[in-house]
Design a protein around this motif. Structure first.
Motif, PDB file in Angstrom:
ATOM      1  N   SER A  60      32.872  40.463  49.626  1.00  7.89           N
ATOM      2  CA  SER A  60      31.844  40.706  48.606  1.00  7.89           C
ATOM      3  C   SER A  60      31.125  42.024  48.858  1.00  7.89           C
ATOM      4  O   SER A  60      30.854  42.785  47.924  1.00  7.89           O
ATOM      5  CB  SER A  60      30.826  39.569  48.593  1.00  7.89           C
ATOM      6  N   MET A  61      30.813  42.310  50.130  1.00  9.10           N
ATOM      7  CA  MET A  61      30.142  43.555  50.461  1.00  9.10           C
ATOM      8  C   MET A  61      31.035  44.759  50.145  1.00  9.10           C
ATOM      9  O   MET A  61      30.562  45.772  49.627  1.00  9.10           O
ATOM     10  CB  MET A  61      29.762  43.561  51.951  1.00  9.10           C
ATOM     11  N   GLN A  62      32.328  44.659  50.412  1.00  8.07           N
ATOM     12  CA  GLN A  62      33.256  45.746  50.113  1.00  8.07           C
ATOM     13  C   GLN A  62      33.336  45.987  48.610  1.00  8.07           C
ATOM     14  O   GLN A  62      33.340  47.127  48.155  1.00  8.07           O
ATOM     15  CB  GLN A  62      34.648  45.420  50.671  1.00  8.07           C
ATOM     16  N   ILE A  63      33.375  44.913  47.829  1.00 10.40           N
ATOM     17  CA  ILE A  63      33.417  45.053  46.362  1.00 10.40           C
ATOM     18  C   ILE A  63      32.152  45.737  45.865  1.00 10.40           C
ATOM     19  O   ILE A  63      32.209  46.666  45.051  1.00 10.40           O
ATOM     20  CB  ILE A  63      33.614  43.675  45.684  1.00 10.40           C
ATOM     21  N   LEU A  66      32.193  49.459  46.707  1.00 12.99           N
ATOM     22  CA  LEU A  66      33.072  50.213  45.811  1.00 12.99           C
ATOM     23  C   LEU A  66      32.460  50.356  44.414  1.00 12.99           C
ATOM     24  O   LEU A  66      32.599  51.406  43.769  1.00 12.99           O
ATOM     25  CB  LEU A  66      34.445  49.544  45.730  1.00 12.99           C
ATOM     26  N   GLU A  67      31.777  49.321  43.935  1.00 16.55           N
ATOM     27  CA  GLU A  67      31.112  49.426  42.634  1.00 16.55           C
ATOM     28  C   GLU A  67      30.001  50.473  42.668  1.00 16.55           C
ATOM     29  O   GLU A  67      29.822  51.231  41.701  1.00 16.55           O
ATOM     30  CB  GLU A  67      30.559  48.066  42.212  1.00 16.55           C
ATOM     31  N   MET A  68      29.268  50.540  43.785  1.00 13.01           N
ATOM     32  CA  MET A  68      28.217  51.556  43.918  1.00 13.01           C
ATOM     33  C   MET A  68      28.823  52.954  43.987  1.00 13.01           C
ATOM     34  O   MET A  68      28.291  53.907  43.405  1.00 13.01           O
ATOM     35  CB  MET A  68      27.367  51.287  45.169  1.00 13.01           C
ATOM     36  N   GLN A  69      29.932  53.108  44.683  1.00 10.70           N
ATOM     37  CA  GLN A  69      30.605  54.410  44.740  1.00 10.70           C
ATOM     38  C   GLN A  69      31.084  54.827  43.361  1.00 10.70           C
ATOM     39  O   GLN A  69      30.957  55.994  42.975  1.00 10.70           O
ATOM     40  CB  GLN A  69      31.791  54.353  45.709  1.00 10.70           C
TER      41      GLN A  69
END
Length: 80
Positions: A60-63, A66-69
């Motif tokens: 969840s943290m990785q997703i 990536l959404e913030m990037q």
């Protein structure tokens, strides 16, 4: 089958736990026969549950990262 840990195999930990929990010649999903065995199986399953919860949190943290990037790239992209 190798006893070595293989990080590319997502089920290696589960398979290793099931092999070590099952005596040779026994079927892995037979009902437990004693209170101690039930308590041991509960403890093992709680370890697996904790491991899966931790991995779900990291996923969840990785997703979200990536959404913030993606949002940052979109915000910094020059308007056409």
């Amino acid at each position: 089958m190798s006893a070595e840990f293989n990080p590319a195999d997502p089920f290696a930990l589960f398979r290793q736990m099931m092999q070590s929990a099952t005596p040779p010649g026994a079927q892995p999903f037979l009902p437990p026969m004693s209170v101690e065995e039930v308590e041991r199986k509960i403890a093992e399953l709680k370890v697996v549950e904790t491991w899966l919860t931790m991995n779900l949190g990291m996923l969840s943290m990785q997703i979200k990262t990536l959404e913030m990037q993606k949002a940052a790239i979109a915000a910094l992209r020059p308007k056409e």
